[in-house]
Design a protein around this motif. Structure first.
Motif, PDB file in Angstrom:
ATOM      1  N   LEU A   6       1.505  -1.520   0.055  1.00  0.00           N
ATOM      2  CA  LEU A   6      -0.122  -0.060   0.062  1.00  0.00           C
ATOM      3  C   LEU A   6       0.718   0.891   0.508  1.00  0.00           C
ATOM      4  O   LEU A   6       0.300   1.700  -0.984  1.00  0.00           O
ATOM      5  N   ARG A   7       2.268   1.662   0.655  1.00  0.00           N
ATOM      6  CA  ARG A   7       2.649   2.242   0.696  1.00  0.00           C
ATOM      7  C   ARG A   7       3.206   2.769  -0.240  1.00  0.00           C
ATOM      8  O   ARG A   7       3.407   3.359  -0.848  1.00  0.00           O
ATOM      9  N   ARG A   8       4.024   1.404  -1.471  1.00  0.00           N
ATOM     10  CA  ARG A   8       4.401   1.920  -2.784  1.00  0.00           C
ATOM     11  C   ARG A   8       3.282   2.052  -3.628  1.00  0.00           C
ATOM     12  O   ARG A   8       3.918   3.172  -4.660  1.00  0.00           O
ATOM     13  N   GLY A   9       2.413   1.584  -2.919  1.00  0.00           N
ATOM     14  CA  GLY A   9       1.601   2.558  -3.856  1.00  0.00           C
ATOM     15  C   GLY A   9       1.108   3.358  -3.895  1.00  0.00           C
ATOM     16  O   GLY A   9       0.624   4.502  -5.196  1.00  0.00           O
ATOM     17  N   LEU A  10       1.139   4.475  -2.967  1.00  0.00           N
ATOM     18  CA  LEU A  10       1.404   5.554  -2.883  1.00  0.00           C
ATOM     19  C   LEU A  10       2.084   6.404  -2.859  1.00  0.00           C
ATOM     20  O   LEU A  10       2.048   7.570  -3.672  1.00  0.00           O
ATOM     21  N   GLU A  11       3.397   4.945  -3.231  1.00  0.00           N
ATOM     22  CA  GLU A  11       4.243   6.834  -3.245  1.00  0.00           C
ATOM     23  C   GLU A  11       4.682   6.655  -4.409  1.00  0.00           C
ATOM     24  O   GLU A  11       5.177   8.113  -5.364  1.00  0.00           O
ATOM     25  N   LEU A  12       4.200   5.890  -5.691  1.00  0.00           N
ATOM     26  CA  LEU A  12       3.674   6.403  -7.325  1.00  0.00           C
ATOM     27  C   LEU A  12       3.131   7.591  -7.139  1.00  0.00           C
ATOM     28  O   LEU A  12       3.058   8.001  -8.090  1.00  0.00           O
ATOM     29  N   LEU A  13       1.721   7.063  -6.477  1.00  0.00           N
ATOM     30  CA  LEU A  13       0.521   8.085  -7.189  1.00  0.00           C
ATOM     31  C   LEU A  13       1.288   9.499  -6.226  1.00  0.00           C
ATOM     32  O   LEU A  13       0.206  11.211  -6.547  1.00  0.00           O
ATOM     33  N   GLU A  14       2.708   9.984  -5.344  1.00  0.00           N
ATOM     34  CA  GLU A  14       2.769  11.103  -5.257  1.00  0.00           C
ATOM     35  C   GLU A  14       2.517  11.819  -6.629  1.00  0.00           C
ATOM     36  O   GLU A  14       3.671  11.640  -7.224  1.00  0.00           O
ATOM     37  N   PRO A  15       3.430  13.229  -6.529  1.00  0.00           N
ATOM     38  CA  PRO A  15       3.167  14.620  -7.491  1.00  0.00           C
ATOM     39  C   PRO A  15       5.298  13.913  -7.122  1.00  0.00           C
ATOM     40  O   PRO A  15       5.625  14.325  -6.447  1.00  0.00           O
ATOM     41  N   PRO A  16       5.461  14.418  -8.676  1.00  0.00           N
ATOM     42  CA  PRO A  16       7.281  14.193  -8.211  1.00  0.00           C
ATOM     43  C   PRO A  16       8.086  15.039  -7.519  1.00  0.00           C
ATOM     44  O   PRO A  16       9.321  14.481  -7.422  1.00  0.00           O
ATOM     45  N   GLY A  17       7.509  16.220  -7.840  1.00  0.00           N
ATOM     46  CA  GLY A  17       8.550  17.202  -7.063  1.00  0.00           C
ATOM     47  C   GLY A  17       8.836  17.271  -5.340  1.00  0.00           C
ATOM     48  O   GLY A  17       9.128  18.182  -4.561  1.00  0.00           O
TER      49      GLY A  17
END
Length: 139
Positions: A6-17
């Motif tokens: 779940l954490r990995r999936g949320l990291e992918l959805l974070e904005p790149p900046g």
């Protein structure tokens, strides 16, 4: 799904900046002992504080009654109910009621028996008089 996925999936959805937070500071939770320590801190009484009458505020009984007085919500409820005028099909409502009804005989609605219509005679009063004259010979 595990917490790490779940954490990995949320990291992918974070904005790149956005900068990544170190794993130790991600959450405010510091382990199983932290929760217990917080509870102990809350429960610990302050030294020197006693239950006294000095700091007590007298509450008015009338004010308490007005606070707990029941409020009539009829108007708001009527407005809410009358706002949506969508009426379901009678077949659908009957199906929902049948599904919610229990299987016991006490839950079943009484069967509606059709009333038998009293059949009137097809003969009129004149036909009876005519038959009487012909059969009995009465004028």
């Amino acid at each position: 799904m595990s917490a790490s996925l779940l954490r990995r999936g949320l990291e992918l959805l974070e904005p790149p900046g956005r900068a990544k937070v170190p794993p130790g500071l991600q959450r405010g939770w510091a382990g199983p002992r932290a929760a217990g320590a917080a509870k102990r801190r809350k429960r610990a009484p302050e030294p020197g504080s006693k239950a006294t009458v000095k700091g007590r505020v007298v509450k008015s009984a009338i004010e308490e009654y007005h606070k707990k007085k029941p409020v009539n919500h009829l108007r708001e409820n009527l407005k809410y109910m009358l706002k949506g005028r969508l009426v379901a099909d009678k077949a659908v409502t009957e199906q929902v009621l049948a599904q919610n009804r229990g299987r016991k005989s006490k839950d079943q609605p009484p069967e509606k028996t059709e009333k038998k219509k009293t059949q009137g005679t097809v003969f009129t009063e004149e036909d009876f008089r005519k038959f009487e004259r012909e059969y009995f010979g009465v004028p």
